[in-house]
Design a protein around this motif. Sequence first.
Motif, PDB file in Angstrom:
ATOM      1  N   GLU A   1      -6.914   9.424   1.196  1.00 39.09           N
ATOM      2  CA  GLU A   1      -7.115  10.679   0.777  1.00 39.09           C
ATOM      3  C   GLU A   1      -7.409  11.395  -0.179  1.00 39.09           C
ATOM      4  OE1 GLU A   1      -7.146  13.102   4.005  1.00 39.09           O
ATOM      5  OE2 GLU A   1      -6.772  11.467   5.542  1.00 39.09           O
ATOM      6  N   VAL A   2      -5.805  11.348  -0.975  1.00 38.47           N
ATOM      7  CA  VAL A   2      -5.726  12.069  -2.217  1.00 38.47           C
ATOM      8  C   VAL A   2      -5.809  10.579  -3.377  1.00 38.47           C
ATOM      9  CG1 VAL A   2      -3.779  12.275  -3.313  1.00 38.47           C
ATOM     10  CG2 VAL A   2      -3.316  12.946  -1.630  1.00 38.47           C
ATOM     11  N   PHE A   3      -5.107   9.938  -3.468  1.00 38.68           N
ATOM     12  CA  PHE A   3      -5.169   7.933  -4.481  1.00 38.68           C
ATOM     13  C   PHE A   3      -6.665   7.878  -4.981  1.00 38.68           C
ATOM     14  CE2 PHE A   3      -0.890   6.951  -3.698  1.00 38.68           C
ATOM     15  CZ  PHE A   3      -0.004   8.416  -4.464  1.00 38.68           C
ATOM     16  N   GLU A   4      -7.386   8.126  -3.864  1.00 46.35           N
ATOM     17  CA  GLU A   4      -8.559   7.590  -4.220  1.00 46.35           C
ATOM     18  C   GLU A   4     -10.031   8.576  -4.813  1.00 46.35           C
ATOM     19  OE1 GLU A   4      -9.348   5.116  -0.999  1.00 46.35           O
ATOM     20  OE2 GLU A   4      -8.932   3.244  -1.513  1.00 46.35           O
TER      21      GLU A   4
ATOM     22  N   VAL B   1      -8.676  11.150  -6.267  1.00 44.16           N
ATOM     23  CA  VAL B   1      -7.695  11.953  -7.547  1.00 44.16           C
ATOM     24  C   VAL B   1      -8.525  10.491  -8.445  1.00 44.16           C
ATOM     25  CG1 VAL B   1      -6.606  12.481  -9.076  1.00 44.16           C
ATOM     26  CG2 VAL B   1      -5.982  12.813  -7.318  1.00 44.16           C
ATOM     27  N   SER B   2      -9.094  10.939  -9.840  1.00 42.30           N
ATOM     28  CA  SER B   2      -9.166  10.430 -11.138  1.00 42.30           C
ATOM     29  C   SER B   2      -9.119   9.883 -12.679  1.00 42.30           C
ATOM     30  CB  SER B   2     -10.953   9.807 -11.224  1.00 42.30           C
ATOM     31  OG  SER B   2     -11.600  10.788 -11.987  1.00 42.30           O
ATOM     32  N   ILE B   3      -8.553   9.124 -13.218  1.00 43.90           N
ATOM     33  CA  ILE B   3      -8.248   9.052 -14.202  1.00 43.90           C
ATOM     34  C   ILE B   3      -9.366  10.335 -16.023  1.00 43.90           C
ATOM     35  CG2 ILE B   3      -8.027   8.602 -16.516  1.00 43.90           C
ATOM     36  CD1 ILE B   3      -6.198   7.351 -14.246  1.00 43.90           C
ATOM     37  N   GLY B   4     -10.528  10.330 -15.101  1.00 44.91           N
ATOM     38  CA  GLY B   4     -10.899  11.590 -15.541  1.00 44.91           C
ATOM     39  C   GLY B   4     -10.692  12.768 -15.229  1.00 44.91           C
ATOM     40  N   ASP B   5     -10.268  12.903 -14.345  1.00 44.56           N
ATOM     41  CA  ASP B   5      -9.894  14.442 -13.744  1.00 44.56           C
ATOM     42  C   ASP B   5      -8.349  14.367 -13.686  1.00 44.56           C
ATOM     43  OD1 ASP B   5     -12.012  14.632 -11.557  1.00 44.56           O
ATOM     44  OD2 ASP B   5     -10.129  13.414  -9.821  1.00 44.56           O
ATOM     45  N   LEU B   6      -7.506  14.001 -14.288  1.00 48.33           N
ATOM     46  CA  LEU B   6      -6.576  13.989 -14.823  1.00 48.33           C
ATOM     47  C   LEU B   6      -6.480  14.186 -16.179  1.00 48.33           C
ATOM     48  CD1 LEU B   6      -4.501  10.885 -13.253  1.00 48.33           C
ATOM     49  CD2 LEU B   6      -4.497  13.174 -12.519  1.00 48.33           C
ATOM     50  N   ALA B   7      -7.312  13.694 -17.292  1.00 48.25           N
ATOM     51  CA  ALA B   7      -7.313  13.538 -18.401  1.00 48.25           C
ATOM     52  C   ALA B   7      -8.021  15.422 -18.196  1.00 48.25           C
ATOM     53  CB  ALA B   7      -8.866  12.376 -19.018  1.00 48.25           C
TER      54      ALA B   7
ATOM     55  N   PRO C   1      -9.854  17.503  -7.780  1.00 45.91           N
ATOM     56  CA  PRO C   1     -10.197  18.010  -6.365  1.00 45.91           C
ATOM     57  C   PRO C   1      -9.841  18.732  -5.457  1.00 45.91           C
ATOM     58  CG  PRO C   1     -10.889  15.083  -6.560  1.00 45.91           C
ATOM     59  CD  PRO C   1      -9.146  15.770  -7.593  1.00 45.91           C
ATOM     60  N   GLU C   2     -10.467  19.932  -5.060  1.00 43.18           N
ATOM     61  CA  GLU C   2     -10.808  20.732  -4.213  1.00 43.18           C
ATOM     62  C   GLU C   2      -9.894  20.229  -3.340  1.00 43.18           C
ATOM     63  OE1 GLU C   2     -13.257  24.360  -2.045  1.00 43.18           O
ATOM     64  OE2 GLU C   2     -13.846  23.562  -3.883  1.00 43.18           O
ATOM     65  N   ALA C   3     -10.395  19.454  -2.028  1.00 43.37           N
ATOM     66  CA  ALA C   3      -9.105  18.831  -1.148  1.00 43.37           C
ATOM     67  C   ALA C   3      -7.306  18.548  -1.940  1.00 43.37           C
ATOM     68  CB  ALA C   3      -9.528  17.933  -0.260  1.00 43.37           C
ATOM     69  N   VAL C   4      -7.666  17.739  -2.523  1.00 43.39           N
ATOM     70  CA  VAL C   4      -6.232  17.537  -3.162  1.00 43.39           C
ATOM     71  C   VAL C   4      -5.814  19.056  -3.731  1.00 43.39           C
ATOM     72  CG1 VAL C   4      -4.805  16.033  -5.243  1.00 43.39           C
ATOM     73  CG2 VAL C   4      -6.926  15.705  -3.731  1.00 43.39           C
ATOM     74  N   GLU C   5      -6.477  19.749  -4.612  1.00 47.41           N
ATOM     75  CA  GLU C   5      -5.264  21.210  -4.808  1.00 47.41           C
ATOM     76  C   GLU C   5      -5.393  21.836  -4.105  1.00 47.41           C
ATOM     77  OE1 GLU C   5      -4.142  23.039  -7.944  1.00 47.41           O
ATOM     78  OE2 GLU C   5      -4.942  21.509  -8.291  1.00 47.41           O
ATOM     79  N   ALA C   6      -5.954  21.365  -3.215  1.00 47.39           N
ATOM     80  CA  ALA C   6      -5.306  22.370  -1.806  1.00 47.39           C
ATOM     81  C   ALA C   6      -3.927  22.333  -0.917  1.00 47.39           C
ATOM     82  CB  ALA C   6      -6.825  22.519  -0.808  1.00 47.39           C
ATOM     83  N   ARG C   7      -3.822  20.994  -0.815  1.00 51.98           N
ATOM     84  CA  ARG C   7      -2.116  20.008  -0.953  1.00 51.98           C
ATOM     85  C   ARG C   7      -1.430  21.183  -1.692  1.00 51.98           C
ATOM     86  NH1 ARG C   7      -2.556  15.477   2.722  1.00 51.98           N
ATOM     87  NH2 ARG C   7      -5.019  14.285   3.311  1.00 51.98           N
ATOM     88  N   THR C   8      -1.501  20.831  -2.853  1.00 49.03           N
ATOM     89  CA  THR C   8      -0.222  21.553  -3.498  1.00 49.03           C
ATOM     90  C   THR C   8       0.039  22.400  -3.189  1.00 49.03           C
ATOM     91  OG1 THR C   8      -2.039  22.543  -5.399  1.00 49.03           O
ATOM     92  CG2 THR C   8      -1.262  19.702  -5.057  1.00 49.03           C
ATOM     93  N   LEU C   9      -1.740  23.575  -2.751  1.00 53.07           N
ATOM     94  CA  LEU C   9      -1.011  25.114  -2.357  1.00 53.07           C
ATOM     95  C   LEU C   9       0.072  24.805  -1.480  1.00 53.07           C
ATOM     96  CD1 LEU C   9      -4.664  26.126  -3.354  1.00 53.07           C
ATOM     97  CD2 LEU C   9      -2.228  26.412  -4.811  1.00 53.07           C
ATOM     98  N   ASP C  10      -0.238  24.144  -0.341  1.00 51.45           N
ATOM     99  CA  ASP C  10       0.754  24.557   0.637  1.00 51.45           C
ATOM    100  C   ASP C  10       2.670  24.583   0.420  1.00 51.45           C
ATOM    101  OD1 ASP C  10       2.295  23.633   2.435  1.00 51.45           O
ATOM    102  OD2 ASP C  10       1.898  22.106   3.399  1.00 51.45           O
ATOM    103  N   GLN C  11       3.232  25.365  -0.436  1.00 50.16           N
ATOM    104  CA  GLN C  11       4.589  25.545  -0.169  1.00 50.16           C
ATOM    105  C   GLN C  11       5.414  24.925   0.240  1.00 50.16           C
ATOM    106  OE1 GLN C  11       6.237  27.577  -2.859  1.00 50.16           O
ATOM    107  NE2 GLN C  11       3.396  27.746  -2.642  1.00 50.16           N
TER     108      GLN C  11
END
Length: 152
Positions: free
Chosen positions: A120-123, A125-131, A136-146
């Motif tokens: 769900e996360v690794f597929e 997120v692309s190299i383009g996103d990282l660069a 992606p919104e769903a992955v970013e949302a996971r990082t907001l959970d303390q």
Amino acid sequence: MRVSAKSDYALRALVEMARADGERAISAEELGRRQEIPHGFLQAILADLRRAGVVRSQRGQSGGWRLAREPAEVSVADVIRAVDGPLVSVYGLRPEGVSYNDHTEVLQRVWIAARSALREVFEDVSIGDLAAGRLPEAVEARTLDQDAWQPH
């Protein structure tokens, strides 16, 4: 899950290539210097990535390494699989290939669920996103959970 140095270095090298935006090939020496990756280790990683069709090499005076596909088409999962193999393995086997007795067969479903969560996360997120320095919104949302930041 443990992220290997090989996967981390591969992703960092690919982000550098993507940030070059196809302007020119980047030498392994330059990639290693920019990301502090040991040269011999980087050469082996680049060879793995070339075999997987993620990068291509260019010979000559302006030679070096380039992405073989558009950065948005290369996922983190693609890179990890290219340099380290399957996202989840048990004793070197894919989760669906492991068998247990009646008392512990539920473990197989744990490994399958873990692989699904990683996908769900690794597929996504692309190299383009990282660069671009974004997720992606769903992955970013996971990082907001303390709780995600807690080392437990």
